[in-house]
Scaffold this motif. Structure first.
Motif, mmCIF file in Angstrom:
data_model
loop_
_atom_site.group_PDB
_atom_site.id
_atom_site.type_symbol
_atom_site.label_atom_id
_atom_site.label_comp_id
_atom_site.label_asym_id
_atom_site.label_seq_id
_atom_site.Cartn_x
_atom_site.Cartn_y
_atom_site.Cartn_z
ATOM 1 N N ILE A 889 0.860 -1.183 0.000
ATOM 2 C CA ILE A 889 0.000 0.000 0.000
ATOM 3 C C ILE A 889 0.885 1.218 0.000
ATOM 4 N N ALA A 890 0.604 2.100 -0.868
ATOM 5 C CA ALA A 890 1.430 3.284 -0.934
ATOM 6 C C ALA A 890 1.240 4.085 0.337
ATOM 7 N N PRO A 891 2.277 4.499 0.921
ATOM 8 C CA PRO A 891 2.130 5.297 2.136
ATOM 9 C C PRO A 891 1.399 6.586 1.796
ATOM 10 N N SER A 892 0.580 6.985 2.705
ATOM 11 C CA SER A 892 -0.291 8.106 2.369
ATOM 12 C C SER A 892 0.513 9.374 2.120
ATOM 13 N N LEU A 895 0.853 10.321 -1.401
ATOM 14 C CA LEU A 895 -0.280 10.793 -2.184
ATOM 15 C C LEU A 895 -0.009 12.196 -2.683
ATOM 16 N N LYS A 896 -0.265 12.390 -3.909
ATOM 17 C CA LYS A 896 0.040 13.680 -4.494
ATOM 18 C C LYS A 896 -1.194 14.560 -4.395
ATOM 19 N N ASN A 897 -0.991 15.783 -4.005
ATOM 20 C CA ASN A 897 -2.118 16.698 -3.950
ATOM 21 C C ASN A 897 -2.205 17.493 -5.242
ATOM 22 N N VAL A 927 -13.800 6.031 -7.948
ATOM 23 C CA VAL A 927 -12.506 6.371 -7.384
ATOM 24 C C VAL A 927 -12.764 7.408 -6.289
ATOM 25 N N ALA A 928 -12.192 7.179 -5.155
ATOM 26 C CA ALA A 928 -12.405 8.121 -4.063
ATOM 27 C C ALA A 928 -11.493 9.323 -4.255
ATOM 28 N N VAL A 929 -12.063 10.482 -4.170
ATOM 29 C CA VAL A 929 -11.271 11.701 -4.281
ATOM 30 C C VAL A 929 -11.442 12.464 -2.972
ATOM 31 N N GLN A 930 -10.341 12.688 -2.323
ATOM 32 C CA GLN A 930 -10.419 13.390 -1.049
ATOM 33 C C GLN A 930 -10.136 14.860 -1.291
ATOM 34 N N THR A 1054 4.413 2.130 -7.336
ATOM 35 C CA THR A 1054 3.150 2.199 -6.607
ATOM 36 C C THR A 1054 2.690 3.627 -6.405
ATOM 37 N N THR A 1055 3.617 4.575 -6.440
ATOM 38 C CA THR A 1055 3.167 5.953 -6.360
ATOM 39 C C THR A 1055 2.529 6.370 -7.678
ATOM 40 N N ALA A 1056 3.111 5.914 -8.754
ATOM 41 C CA ALA A 1056 2.580 6.297 -10.070
ATOM 42 C C ALA A 1056 1.232 5.649 -10.334
#
Lengths: 1132, 418
Positions: A889-892, A895-897, A927-930, A1054-1056
């Motif tokens: 799991i990609a570490p949060s 996550l790119k803002n 897809v969840a978008v925060q 995994t980040t990409a």
């Protein structure tokens, strides 16, 4: 002689003397000139002693009946011959009787005793035909006799007679519905019949008499499923249709988790689901796991599976009706992933007679709306030939239009271009409409289509032009400002086009967009005012409309013209037009009387009209059962049985369990054994599937089938009391077995990604051991079934099985089998037959076991939707290897803002979003978008919400809950879900505060369109093997200097992209850690969020930072984009 | 289910009616005639019509309409398929399915219909079962019957009705035991103006003629069964064997039957046996047009193309054609506007050509569209997909049958757009 004259004299009775009659029938027409002497010679012939004369007479009479002439006056003469010895005469007399008994009830009674005698005849053919005729005589007085005869025949020895009894049931029912209760009893009895001959007929009787008594089917469900393939084709159709309905009441929706994926329009249907989910959303962070657990994983009822499995081979039937019946069954009942198999068969039917094509295309059209992907590979099969009948052309066009999407639209449009040149004008008109629909649905081609249609305006054929005008009008409504030149062009056309609908459309356009053509509009009105009296009503209405709109926008120029038009309309013949004129005058012309309304005239007339949605006429037709008459007519036909909605919770599945009389008493004695057996019963589920996917498969299947056929004998004995005929049917059991396996295998492949299988494969070693035990399985199943069904579920935990016992029982059967074989006279055949029977039987029983939840603990998640949490779990379990854990799991923090709204444009409100990579719980396909809202203004922002969402077709959005208050300087977060439909199209919407609206858009990087799934290395390789060729994209690259160690590669990939790492084989299975290979290969797996297509990424490292990147994905566009993204991530 | 059946000829006369339940007046057909009037072409009559009290489902076969009357919900394909089966049975019994034949054998047809349906539900549709109940007329039998007063109606229950192989009767005997299989493939294709293939597929069928004594169990295997993509079988074929081993295992019906239909998988490129060079043009000035068609062999697998024929549905405005053909004859039917060019054998040395002028009705604008060419052809002794039967084995009987396989390629719906 022409047929027409023949019919004329039938009606006239006795005209046209001397005309030769075909079919040597002197009784009709010419020879007898007056009515009273009619048929005298026939009567004489019937009274004679010679059979040949009687036969001749009867033949003539039947010929008369066939031609629709009245022969009722011969009734007394004919009925006397009912007891005639000559079988052919007798048959013809029967034919006559059935036709005229209703009209001559009293005389018909004379014949009854003959039939009653016939019912007792030793010859089954005579018994059957006596019952057939007796039941066909529609005379109410004999109802009790019929009832008795049916009851007796229902327990006749001959299955043929029983079949006739089944046929007689609906006849009696239509004659006297009062008998329903008694008839249901007979149906119930016949439903239990085990012969294929009876099955079709009795289900037909069931459908006619008591389709609502679905409870009668329970006990016979598995038998019907298993007999199905051997039932005659017509019976198959009826049974399949009935079982479709049955399954809808008894099983759960297999697409229950995917159902949220369905088009946005269906939202209300799933409304309740969403409400529930909203609550979950709030608690999401702390209690995600529990929320997941609440959503019960779907497990298909084994009986449901049985039905799907047993109907599938029938797709290969030569009978189009059977194929269609199976197709509709799959459409209504199968999990989404499996429905695809019917497409090929349906496309095959398109080669059949044009009537068949017509019906099939109607159904395909309905299917393509819901399941477009299914028929996409067969797009070209729907191409139209100039020789097709028009109705077929139009239907094919409909299907093509439904299939159109961004990728294939150019091919389809090219195809449409050739159609437009066709000589068949109706077809051309339909094509133009189809182009219009493509243009509205697919934004990219709108301009192309519009240009094409505009060119058609110069076509010589007026119908083509008119149709184009109508379609262009609809298209222009979508974006009028861009196309004022087209509107001008159309204004010019009004001089030439005569088709009323087209004229009306042009006028409406000019009126609606008069501000775009300020010079031309008044002139058009002038011309129209001149010709007003000669126009069609529909055009007149639009002229009034145009006048009113012009008056409101440009009253200086058009005031007088409008007055004139309204005056003309005032005296029109049509009251609609008069009314309209009066109404409009009051509205637009300000007088002292006209009230408040006229102030709003402008708003009334010039309101922004939403563009029309061009919809397929086949939309929502699927609420009718496909393949039915009602579906075809799109109206409920008499006697149509609604297809019920899926139940919320499955009714008790145990009602379908059948008690088999056990012939081996010792087994039922001890309960501890019983338990063990129950346990063994469970095994096959695993061993079966394992055996199929595992490497030992081929050797295994053989022994397996052999053992199964051996096992056939014991319960054969139990049923040996059954009729002799029964044993006559059948074929080789091995085939049956093999097919089973084959199918299972396929199924397996499809479901491969599902965690159940994964866990199974983990168990493989255990299974390996059990394999030899499997031999004992079938027998035991039969057993277990007979023993109480109730505690099956509880037995899971017990795991050991008694090897010794199975062996013992095996030898037992062996002996019995030999005995049996010795007994039976034709040595080979009967054994085979029995085998088949047995194997069928056992199939159903075997399926029972599927039902039990798997004993292994880690197998909870069944759908891919849960895989995320599975991965999390695995992480928590800290699976020994160090690489997997951080990678899964990609570490949060990674996550790119992205910025959605800048502080300055947002007047103090700034919004950022990131793809949280959490499953979006209200809808797994989104897809969840925060989003993070920051209010850096001095005043508070209120009512933050979304509005006016503009999406590409197919995309859906679940809006975030409104944020009521965001005080100055505060920050708030919200989560929304977007179903991007596996494309990187942006979702555009307005972000609204209480004061302002901001246009914003969210465009996902391709890596966010997928969710990680867990695959083992083997599975990965297998899947990869299936995604070769076009689906594979390979790139060579040089890794960035900082990115040459494993950890970095994994992290960057995994980040990409939201993928999960596939553990290397060495990591898991070998306990002593193997030194990592010099050039490791990293594998990542995921599925696209919407369609669930696999995304497989392989990074193979090489010397000196070289590497090879391979992406396998069914969706080629995603694949290419993903390659680019990952390439970028790894090289920079 | 099926309430009544009316047979209607081309000119709209009802020449046979059969009712399985109570009698329905033939006036119900008026709704059909209305639709037929509207549709102009008989192929365009909607197969399913709704009337106030009934539903009419019809098929068009051999210039006849088979019109059935339905009162309640029933799958339309069920009825359509059944009606085609009726037509097939009539064809099987009397050699053809036409008005004349039915009128000549009206009693037999009526009896057949009586046996095929009971109360509107199909009872016996297997022609082998029917033939035992109602024997098809032969000259010999009709002579014998008139002499002895015998009948065409069987008096025992047909064995097929009860057996597990309803398609085969018991006690079949032949002196010459033979089994022939014809592998016939049809190419369906659409070629565009430039000759490129828009769409092409191969549909195949294996027609069998089996005359074998007793209860033979046959196994037919292919050299390359992978070619087959989609198949449908006669009920006699054991589907499971096919799934597992890709062989056809079956107990054959007696006589002629269609063993299987197949579709060759679309991955394989379809060999188009001929190429067509054509130019059809109409001139703006002057009432004429020009036509020039040349046909040559392309991928014929070394065989000659036979029975070449080109059919063109001309636009309505074309009055006559003045053409010369280097090979074969052409005809132009002024009434139907159909130009047929019958070429015959295709000679690769000297390519057949048809050229000349077309005259157009004066005063009408030139036709905008060019007619498309429909092509017919036959290639003997080759299955264009490359499908080959490897062997035929017989089990269950002792004798040695005579076996034969024949291949044939035909043009199906082969269309060239111009």
């Amino acid at each position: 002689m022409s047929a027409s004259s023949a019919f004329n004299d039938e009606k006239g009775g006795s005209s046209s003397v001397g005309e030769p009659e075909y079919g040597h029938d002197p009784a009709s027409g010419g020879i007898f000139s007056s009515d009273y002497k009619r048929h005298d010679d026939l009567k004489e012939m019937l009274d004679s002693n010679k059979d040949s004369l009687k036969l001749e007479a009867m033949k003539r009479i039947v010929a008369m009946i066939a031609r629709g002439k009245n022969a009722s006056d011969l009734f007394p003469a004919v009925v006397k011959n009912v007891a005639c010895k000559n079988i052919e005469v007798k048959k013809l007399v029967y034919v006559y009787l059935v036709r005229y008994a209703e009209e001559q009830q009293d005389l018909a009674l004379l014949s009854i005793s003959t039939f009653q005698r016939g019912l007792k005849d030793p010859n089954q053919l005579i018994r059957a035909s006596a019952l057939r005729v007796l039941s066909s005589i529609r005379v109410t007085i004999i109802v009790p006799i019929m009832m008795l005869a049916i009851k007796e025949a229902a327990s006749d020895m001959s299955p043929y007679v029983r079949k006739t009894a089944a046929h007689a049931i609906p006849k009696l029912y239509s004659l006297d519905p009062e008998q329903k209760d008694q008839l249901i009893e007979v149906i119930e009895k016949l439903l239990a019949d085990k012969t294929t001959l009876v099955a079709g007929s009795v289900v037909m009787a069931f459908e006619e008499v008591c389709p609502e008594r679905i409870d009668l089917i329970h006990k016979n469900y598995r038998k019907l499923c298993n007999l199905l393939i051997d039932v005659e084709e017509w019976g198959q159709v009826v049974i399949i249709n009935m079982l479709t309905r049955y399954a809808r009441t008894q099983f759960l929706n297999p697409n229950i988790n995917e159902s949220l994926l369905e088009e946005g329009a269906d939202k209300t249907f799933y409304g309740s689901d969403e409400d529930e989910d909203e609550d979950e959303e709030e608690k999401e962070k702390k209690a995600e796991a529990t929320a997941m657990a609440k959503r019960k994983p779907y497990v298909m009822d084994p009986d449901h599976r049985l039905l799907l499995r047993n109907t599938k081979p029938l797709l290969q039937s030569r009978n189009a009706a059977v194929v269609m019946a199976v197709a509709q069954l799959y459409f209504h009942l199968a999990p989404k992933a499996e429905v695809g198999v019917i497409a090929k068969a349906l496309v095959r039917l398109l080669r059949s007679h044009s009537e068949v094509q017509y019906v099939v295309l109607q159904n395909v059209a309905t299917m393509t709306i819901k399941r477009r992907g299914m028929f996409e590979p067969y797009l070209k099969s729907f191409y139209i030939r100039s020789t097709d009948p028009t109705q077929i052309k139009v239907l094919k066009l409909e299907v093509l239009t439904n299939l159109a999407n961004e990728t294939n639209i150019s091919t389809i449009l090219r195809e449409f271009q050739t159609y437009i040149k066709s000589m068949d004008k109706d077809f051309v008109a339909a094509t133009i409409q189809a182009i219009g629909r493509c243009a509205t649905n697919i934004g990219e081609v709108r301009d192309t289509c519009l240009n094409g249609l505009v060119q058609l305006l110069s076509n010589r054929d007026e119908l083509v032009v008119a149709e184009s005008v109508v379609v262009i009008k609809k298209l222009l409504q979508m974006q009028p400002e861009k196309h004022s030149d087209i509107i001008k062009h159309m204004a010019k056309l009004i001089d030439n086009i005569q088709v009323p609908m087209a004229r009306a459309s042009i006028l409406w356009l000019i009126g609606e967009y008069c501000e775009h053509v300020p010079k031309i509009a008044p002139d058009v009105l002038r011309k129209m005012a001149k010709s007003f009296t000669n126009e069609e009503d529909i055009v007149k209405l639009q002229i009034i409309n145009l006048a009113a709109k012009l008056y409101l926008t440009n009253s200086k120029q058009t005031k007088l013209l409008t007055q004139y038009v309204l005056n003309l309309a005032k005296y029109d013949q049509n009251y609609d037009i008069r009314d309209r004129a009066r109404f409009i005058r009051q509205l637009i012309v300000p007088t002292e009387k006209s009230g408040a309304l006229s102030k709003y005239a402008k708003k009334l007339f010039l309101a922004l009209k939403p563009a029309p949605v061009l919809e397929s006429p086949f939309k929502d037709r699927d609420h009718f059962q496909l393949g039915s008459l009602s579906h075809l007519l799109n109206a409920k036909a008499g006697g149509y049985q609604e297809l019920p909605d899926w139940p919320e919770a499955a009714p008790d599945p145990s009602v379908r369990n059948v008690e088999v009389k056990e012939s081996v008493p010792e087994w039922t004695k001890c309960s501890s054994r019983e338990k063990r057996k129950e346990k063994k019963v469970e095994k096959p589920f695993y061993s079966d599937s394992e055996g199929e996917s595992g490497p030992t498969e081929s050797a295994d299947s053989e022994s397996d089938s052999a053992s199964r056929s051996e096992s056939a004998s014991p319960s054969e004995e139990s049923r040996s009391a059954s009729e002799s005929e029964e044993s006559e049917e059948g074929s080789e059991s091995e085939e049956e077995e093999e097919e089973e396996q084959e199918k299972d295998k396929k199924k397996k492949k499809k479901e491969l990604s599902k965690p159940v299988q994964e866990s199974e494969s983990e168990q493989s070693s255990e299974e390996e051991e059990r394999k030899h035990e499997r031999k004992s399985k079938p027998r035991v199943q039969t057993k277990s079934d007979s023993e109480s069904e109730s505690d099956e579920e509880e037995e899971e935990s017990e795991s050991e099985s008694s090897q010794s016992e199975s062996e013992e029982s095996e030898s037992e059967t062996e002996v019995r089998k030999k005995k049996k074989a010795a007994e039976s006279k034709p040595p080979l055949k009967p054994v085979k037959k029995e085998n088949k029977k047995e194997s069928k039987k056992e199939m159903s029983l075997l399926d029972l076991d599927d039902f039990n939840p798997a004993p292994s603990p880690q197998v909870t998640p069944v759908n891919t939707f849960l895989s995320n949490s599975l991965v999390t779990d695995l992480e928590g379990l800290s699976l020994s290897d160090s690489v997997l854990a951080p990678a899964t799991i990609a570490p949060s923090s990674a996550l790119k803002n992205y910025e959605l709204l800048h502080r300055i444009t947002g007047e103090g409100l700034s919004v950022e979003y990131c793809f949280s990579r959490q499953p979006f719980s209200p809808d797994a396909n989104m897809v969840a978008v925060q989003m993070q809202f920051t209010n850096s203004a001095t005043s508070e922002a209120k009512n933050l919400h979304m509005e006016d969402v503009k999406l590409q077709s197919g995309m859906r959005v679940k809006e975030f809950p409104e944020i009521e208050l965001l005080p100055a300087g505060e920050t708030a977060t919200a989560v929304m879900g977007i179903d991007f439909c596996d494309s990187t199209q942006a979702a555009n919407f307005q972000l609204c505060t209480h004061t302002r609206k901001f246009f914003v858009s969210i465009q996902p990087p391709v890596g966010e369109l997928m969710r990680p799934i867990f695959l083992t290395e083997n599975e990965f390789k297998k899947e990869q093997g299936q995604l070769m060729g076009m689906n594979e994209i390979t790139e060579k690259l040089t890794l960035d200097v900082k990115c040459r160690n494993e950890h970095a590669i994994v992290q960057r990939v995994t980040t990409a992209a939201n993928l999960s790492r596939v553990p290397c084989g060495s990591d898991k299975e070998c306990s002593p850690p193997v030194p990592p290979p010099k050039h490791p290969v990293h594998r990542f797996a995921g599925r696209t969020v919407t369609s669930g297509s696999l995304v497989l990424v392989t990074v193979a490292t090489k010397e000196e930072g070289g590497a090879q990147l391979t992406v396998n994905c069914e969706k080629m566009v995603i694949g290419t984009m993903l390659v680019k993204d990952i390439l970028l991530a790894l090289t920079q | 289910m099926i309430h009544s059946l009316f047979l209607i000829n081309h000119s709209g006369d009802i020449f046979l009616e059969k009712h399985w339940k109570s009698v329905i007046s033939r006036s119900v057909c008026d709704y059909f005639f209305e639709a037929k009037e509207k549709a102009v072409e008989p192929e365009n009559v909607p197969p399913v019509l709704q009337t106030p009290h009934h539903y009419l489902i019809s098929i068009y076969r051999g210039k006849l309409f088979f019109l059935s009357v339905i009162q309640t919900e029933v799958p339309p394909l069920f009825v359509i398929e059944f009606l085609h089966r009726v037509a097939d049975t009539i064809q099987d019994y009397f050699g053809e399915c036409s008005e004349g034949v039915i009128k000549d054998n009206v009693v037999t047809v009526y009896e057949l219909l009586e046996e095929m349906l009971d109360n509107g539900f199909p009872l016996a549709t297997e022609s082998n079962v029917l033939k035992e109940m109602i024997r098809p007329p032969t000259i010999l039998r009709s002579v014998v019957n008139t002499l002895t007063g015998g009948s065409n109606v069987g008096d025992t229950l047909p064995t097929g009705q009860l057996s597990n192989v309803p398609w085969r009767r018991a006690g079949v005997k032949y002196t010459n035991n033979e089994a022939y299989f014809d592998v016939i493939e049809e190419i369906d294709a659409i070629l565009d103006k430039s000759g490129t293939t828009v769409f092409a597929e191969i549909q195949g069928v294996i027609e069998a003629c089996v005359r074998l004594t007793g209860m033979p169990d046959l196994t037919l295997s292919f050299m390359n069964p992978r070619l087959l993509d989609d198949v449908s079988f006669h009920p006699c074929v054991r589907f499971k064997r096919w799934e597992a081993e890709r062989v056809l295992s079956f107990i054959p019906p007696d006589g002629n039957f269609t063993l299987m239909n197949y579709h060759v998988s679309s991955q394989n490129l379809v060999a188009i046996p001929v190429y067509v060079k054509q130019s059809i043009s109409f001139f703006e000035t002057g009432p004429c047009g020009r036509l020039d068609i040349t046909i040559g062999p392309k991928q014929t697998m070394g065989k000659t193309v036979e029975n070449m024929m080109v059919t063109i549905h001309m636009p309505k405005a074309v009055l006559s054609a003045n053409l010369t053909a280097t090979q074969g004859n052409y005809t132009y039917d002024i009434a139907t506007k159909v130009l047929v060019w019958d070429i015959g054998k295709l000679n690769p040395q000297k390519l057949p050509n048809l050229r000349g002028s077309l005259s157009i009705q004066a005063g009408t604008p030139k036709p905008e569209e060019n007619p498309s060419l429909n092509i017919d052809l036959k290639i003997q002794q080759v299955a264009i997909s490359g499908l080959k039967v490897s062997r035929l084995d017989m089990y269950g009987e002792k004798y040695k049958p005579f076996k034969g396989v024949k291949y044939l390629t035909k043009a199906g719906k082969f269309q060239v757009r111009t």
